[in-house]
Design a protein around this motif. Sequence first.
Motif, mmCIF file in Angstrom:
data_model
loop_
_atom_site.group_PDB
_atom_site.id
_atom_site.type_symbol
_atom_site.label_atom_id
_atom_site.label_comp_id
_atom_site.label_asym_id
_atom_site.label_seq_id
_atom_site.Cartn_x
_atom_site.Cartn_y
_atom_site.Cartn_z
ATOM 1 N N ALA A 128 96.866 135.568 117.944
ATOM 2 C CA ALA A 128 98.315 135.485 118.145
ATOM 3 C C ALA A 128 98.824 136.698 118.916
ATOM 4 N N ILE A 129 98.251 137.866 118.654
ATOM 5 C CA ILE A 129 98.647 139.069 119.387
ATOM 6 C C ILE A 129 98.352 138.894 120.868
ATOM 7 N N ALA A 130 97.181 138.357 121.192
ATOM 8 C CA ALA A 130 96.821 138.169 122.594
ATOM 9 C C ALA A 130 97.789 137.216 123.291
ATOM 10 N N TRP A 131 98.202 136.145 122.616
ATOM 11 C CA TRP A 131 99.172 135.228 123.223
ATOM 12 C C TRP A 131 100.517 135.917 123.437
ATOM 13 N N GLY A 132 100.950 136.707 122.474
ATOM 14 C CA GLY A 132 102.212 137.423 122.633
ATOM 15 C C GLY A 132 102.162 138.429 123.766
ATOM 16 N N VAL A 133 101.028 139.101 123.902
ATOM 17 C CA VAL A 133 100.868 140.065 124.994
ATOM 18 C C VAL A 133 100.915 139.355 126.341
ATOM 19 N N SER B 157 95.391 147.082 118.909
ATOM 20 C CA SER B 157 94.807 146.046 118.051
ATOM 21 C C SER B 157 93.294 145.958 118.236
ATOM 22 N N LEU B 158 92.839 145.973 119.488
ATOM 23 C CA LEU B 158 91.403 145.931 119.741
ATOM 24 C C LEU B 158 90.721 147.217 119.263
ATOM 25 N N VAL C 120 98.324 143.024 113.281
ATOM 26 C CA VAL C 120 96.915 142.834 112.938
ATOM 27 C C VAL C 120 96.780 142.276 111.524
ATOM 28 N N GLY C 121 97.604 142.814 110.617
ATOM 29 C CA GLY C 121 97.509 142.386 109.226
ATOM 30 C C GLY C 121 98.240 141.104 108.914
ATOM 31 N N THR C 122 99.079 140.616 109.824
ATOM 32 C CA THR C 122 99.868 139.415 109.555
ATOM 33 C C THR C 122 99.516 138.264 110.489
ATOM 34 N N ALA C 123 99.741 138.452 111.785
ATOM 35 C CA ALA C 123 99.548 137.353 112.733
ATOM 36 C C ALA C 123 98.097 137.163 113.127
ATOM 37 N N GLY C 124 97.329 138.253 113.239
ATOM 38 C CA GLY C 124 95.944 138.164 113.679
ATOM 39 C C GLY C 124 95.803 138.386 115.172
ATOM 40 N N LEU C 125 94.596 138.708 115.596
ATOM 41 C CA LEU C 125 94.350 139.076 116.992
ATOM 42 C C LEU C 125 94.610 137.947 117.992
#
Length: 405
Positions: free
Chosen positions: A171-176, A35-36, A164-169
Amino acid sequence: MTAVDTPPNSLPRSYLVWLGGFTVARLGDAVLVFSLGWAAAGFGGTTAALALTLGALPRLVLLVAGGAVADRVGGRRVLIAGEAALIVLTVALAFALARVGTPVWLLLASSAALGTVTAFCLPAAGSQPRRLVPDDQLTRALALRQGWGQAVLMAAAPLGGLLVGTAGLPAIAWGVAALLGVGLTVLVAVRDATASSPEPGLVDVPRDRRRDLLDGFRVVARTPGLRGPLLLTGAGAALILPVPSLLVPLLGRASGWGPGPTGVVAGAVGVGVISAALLAARRRRLPPRAGSAAAGLTVSAVGALALAVGPVLDDTRAAVVAGALVFGFGNGTFVARLAPLVLGGAPRTHLARVQAVMGLVQLVPVMVTTPVLGALAQQTSPGWALAAIAAGLAACAAGARRLTG
């Protein structure tokens, strides 16, 4: 040590449990890195290459120290501390992404911070298979670890592209962070599976700390059978590693695929690696030979060439995915033949330090080739950069055959 009965030819349960917990955490890492990397690729090839380089630079500086620490205090302790630090960093990144977005400075700082932590984790993780698995099953254990690792990459690339195209960065960081927490919980709970202590002879022995750090290089220089495989590892890594992390995202940008389809192509590389790893894991007596790694380099060269010419063909997507599969299969074959030679040939007192040297042998050439390939892709096209990769891999394969006779 308590003897545990296991079915014939079965890997120890402790190793499988450790690998499961470690793999869960790596899924989070891979999603975040993709993602980054996609966000950095939006600023051009030079910025994307700089982000990757800054992620590797702390490893270059601290990898040897990480290997020495893991050999002294135990790989399990280092891994637990590293996972906890990654959770803290990821949570901080989630807050920063929500507040300021994705400026270049944040992407670069994140790469450097994550690289600093993983510099200590990589040697510890690399030494664990030798600590948990009998020597006669080391090839299968490493192949299984490689397969699981690539399964993570295969899932993480399309998953990261979708998110990346749906939740955004943010939200991705929180999931990670949540995935890292699950992995850390497993590593802490399964103490008997991951327990490791310093080798006899290393405890309560006063030593020169500087010599302790340099012991890995001394062992590699003096141990027969380590220098050749390490040389091939560095040459292969310099050309193979930038393809899925740098050139595939740039190829996707140049071809107008979007993050989802680009993630599928990157994931196809992982499918190829998994296929090669499964073949190696099924062969119980696979003899690790450096010369046979030349075949893997040759196959990877064919795959890189297919990736280079795929976008100009009528059926672009099919040709590119096929090229990614072939490239990954060659990569998997190459690693499956060389990794057991390095880990199996290292003295047990220096497992993590030799793994740290192996990491440096891969990182230093990659830090040179990554910015060069990024600049070449920006000045010409990603296809030309991939064609250069193919030519380089073919030359390495020829050199490997001459080196090993």
